[in-house]
Design a protein around this motif. Sequence first.
Motif, PDB file in Angstrom:
ATOM      1  N   LEU A 121       5.092 -26.059   2.142  1.00 43.07           N
ATOM      2  CA  LEU A 121       5.287 -26.513   3.516  1.00 43.07           C
ATOM      3  C   LEU A 121       6.579 -25.955   4.096  1.00 43.07           C
ATOM      4  CD1 LEU A 121       4.404 -28.218   5.900  1.00 43.07           C
ATOM      5  CD2 LEU A 121       5.496 -30.195   4.837  1.00 43.07           C
ATOM      6  N   TYR A 149       6.036 -22.459   5.102  1.00 40.12           N
ATOM      7  CA  TYR A 149       5.269 -22.359   6.348  1.00 40.12           C
ATOM      8  C   TYR A 149       6.172 -22.559   7.557  1.00 40.12           C
ATOM      9  CZ  TYR A 149       1.555 -22.910   9.763  1.00 40.12           C
ATOM     10  OH  TYR A 149       0.743 -22.745  10.857  1.00 40.12           O
ATOM     11  N   VAL A 150       7.074 -23.537   7.472  1.00 40.61           N
ATOM     12  CA  VAL A 150       8.020 -23.758   8.570  1.00 40.61           C
ATOM     13  C   VAL A 150       8.897 -22.522   8.754  1.00 40.61           C
ATOM     14  CG1 VAL A 150       9.994 -25.139   9.351  1.00 40.61           C
ATOM     15  CG2 VAL A 150       8.032 -26.256   8.271  1.00 40.61           C
ATOM     16  N   SER A 172       7.081 -19.838  10.498  1.00 42.81           N
ATOM     17  CA  SER A 172       6.756 -20.194  11.875  1.00 42.81           C
ATOM     18  C   SER A 172       7.905 -19.885  12.832  1.00 42.81           C
ATOM     19  CB  SER A 172       6.419 -21.695  11.965  1.00 42.81           C
ATOM     20  OG  SER A 172       5.273 -21.996  11.208  1.00 42.81           O
ATOM     21  N   ILE A 192       8.880 -32.671   5.999  1.00 42.25           N
ATOM     22  CA  ILE A 192       8.499 -32.977   7.383  1.00 42.25           C
ATOM     23  C   ILE A 192       9.578 -33.794   8.073  1.00 42.25           C
ATOM     24  CG2 ILE A 192       6.865 -34.247   8.834  1.00 42.25           C
ATOM     25  CD1 ILE A 192       4.701 -33.525   6.730  1.00 42.25           C
ATOM     26  N   TYR A 228      15.348 -30.070  13.613  1.00 40.19           N
ATOM     27  CA  TYR A 228      15.035 -29.476  14.917  1.00 40.19           C
ATOM     28  C   TYR A 228      15.971 -30.040  15.985  1.00 40.19           C
ATOM     29  CZ  TYR A 228      12.433 -28.022  19.040  1.00 40.19           C
ATOM     30  OH  TYR A 228      12.087 -27.458  20.243  1.00 40.19           O
ATOM     31  N   GLY A 257       2.923 -33.889  10.288  1.00 35.01           N
ATOM     32  CA  GLY A 257       3.084 -32.450  10.131  1.00 35.01           C
ATOM     33  C   GLY A 257       2.626 -31.712  11.376  1.00 35.01           C
ATOM     34  N   LEU A 258       1.527 -32.175  11.971  1.00 31.24           N
ATOM     35  CA  LEU A 258       1.052 -31.580  13.221  1.00 31.24           C
ATOM     36  C   LEU A 258       2.034 -31.825  14.356  1.00 31.24           C
ATOM     37  CD1 LEU A 258      -2.772 -32.397  13.100  1.00 31.24           C
ATOM     38  CD2 LEU A 258      -1.682 -30.153  12.857  1.00 31.24           C
ATOM     39  N   LEU A 277       4.790 -29.253  13.760  1.00 34.52           N
ATOM     40  CA  LEU A 277       4.316 -27.907  14.086  1.00 34.52           C
ATOM     41  C   LEU A 277       4.080 -27.759  15.583  1.00 34.52           C
ATOM     42  CD1 LEU A 277       1.876 -27.252  11.103  1.00 34.52           C
ATOM     43  CD2 LEU A 277       4.260 -26.519  11.377  1.00 34.52           C
ATOM     44  N   ILE A 310       7.413 -26.900  17.047  1.00 31.25           N
ATOM     45  CA  ILE A 310       7.729 -25.504  16.752  1.00 31.25           C
ATOM     46  C   ILE A 310       6.886 -24.576  17.615  1.00 31.25           C
ATOM     47  CG2 ILE A 310       7.654 -23.733  14.957  1.00 31.25           C
ATOM     48  CD1 ILE A 310       8.292 -25.918  12.922  1.00 31.25           C
ATOM     49  N   LYS A 311       5.622 -24.927  17.829  1.00 27.43           N
ATOM     50  CA  LYS A 311       4.750 -24.106  18.665  1.00 27.43           C
ATOM     51  C   LYS A 311       5.241 -24.072  20.108  1.00 27.43           C
ATOM     52  CE  LYS A 311      -0.080 -23.464  20.076  1.00 27.43           C
ATOM     53  NZ  LYS A 311       0.252 -23.308  21.509  1.00 27.43           N
ATOM     54  N   ARG A 334       8.028 -21.712  20.155  1.00 28.50           N
ATOM     55  CA  ARG A 334       7.547 -20.343  19.994  1.00 28.50           C
ATOM     56  C   ARG A 334       6.926 -19.822  21.276  1.00 28.50           C
ATOM     57  NH1 ARG A 334       4.668 -21.141  15.750  1.00 28.50           N
ATOM     58  NH2 ARG A 334       2.648 -21.406  16.769  1.00 28.50           N
TER      59      ARG A 334
END
Length: 336
Positions: free
Chosen positions: A85, A88-89, A92, A228, A235, A300-301, A304, A307-308, A311
């Motif tokens: 995980l 993955y972060v 990302s 998480i 963040y 987790g969603l 993310l 982060i999305k 991004r």
Amino acid sequence: MSDRVDPVESASDDGVDLYDVSTWEERTSLDGLAVAIYRLIVGTARVAVVLAAFLILLAIGGLAALTDLQVGLLTLLSAVPALGLAAYVYYSDVTTSEPLSLLVATFLLGVLTANFAAVLNSLAQPAFQTLGFVGSVAFFFLIVGPVEETVKLLAVRLHAYRRDEFDAVVDGAVYGAMAGLGFATIENSLYITQNLGTAADMDLGLGLIGMGGGITAVRALAGPGHVIYSAIAGYYLGLAKFNRENAGPIVIKGLILASLVHATYNSTVGIGSGLITAVTGLPPLAAFFAYVVLFDGVFGLYLLGKIKRYRDAYRRAHAEDTAHESTFRSEPTEFE
């Protein structure tokens, strides 16, 4: 506000020397001495924090993963989901990649600062034990969540936060995830050590797979949650770094969010797993796995999703910059 200036400076011409009046920079030998002493104090404080954490690690037997092969292997296996995980972060991150040295340093600091939480939790827990279930929930929300998320954020703040490579809000999530990975790794190691008893009584065959395997599976499922929670808090630490005028409230907001999610998991995992077993007939370990996947999946969603959003905003801003630059390019003439 970060952009506020003294009335003398705001009313004076740029050419007026206001050193030691309303502005200051290092000029004299005394200034240099003051700067050197300040840096020494700050550096000594950081070293003292790390040293204290390392001494606690030694005292509670946290080095068993390094000194005992069996514990080390089980700890490594238990950390794999959390590592996946965190990776993955990391991938990302749409901005520049973070240097491996800083990631490793943050991981190690996460291992060390976790020991402060171990001590504080142990000292506070007896005061809540007499209250039964209500006391357990209060302990999770008032002590465990806030303390553990604070020490994980401390791991980022001690080193990576101060470096130039921490140059984007989303970097806070990356380093927060690494601190969470370090925390989960040492926590798993301590749980495995305590539950296995004397490692010498085990062998690398059936003992490792059987007795140690169940503990490892449980700890492996708990690990991603730490990544998480601390990535969420991280963040907001990144957001605070680039919004200095509101840095304090921003950091507190991140800690509140991470602590609430963390404490909610601790308070509900037993009940949730039991309900799944009662409704589906699944064995306890499978029900536990199902609940963890569901809980970590939701938050987790959420992580993310943040982060999305960053991004998408980053790519949109860069696309606009490219389009803006293209409008100022000279138009070709008949001679070109």
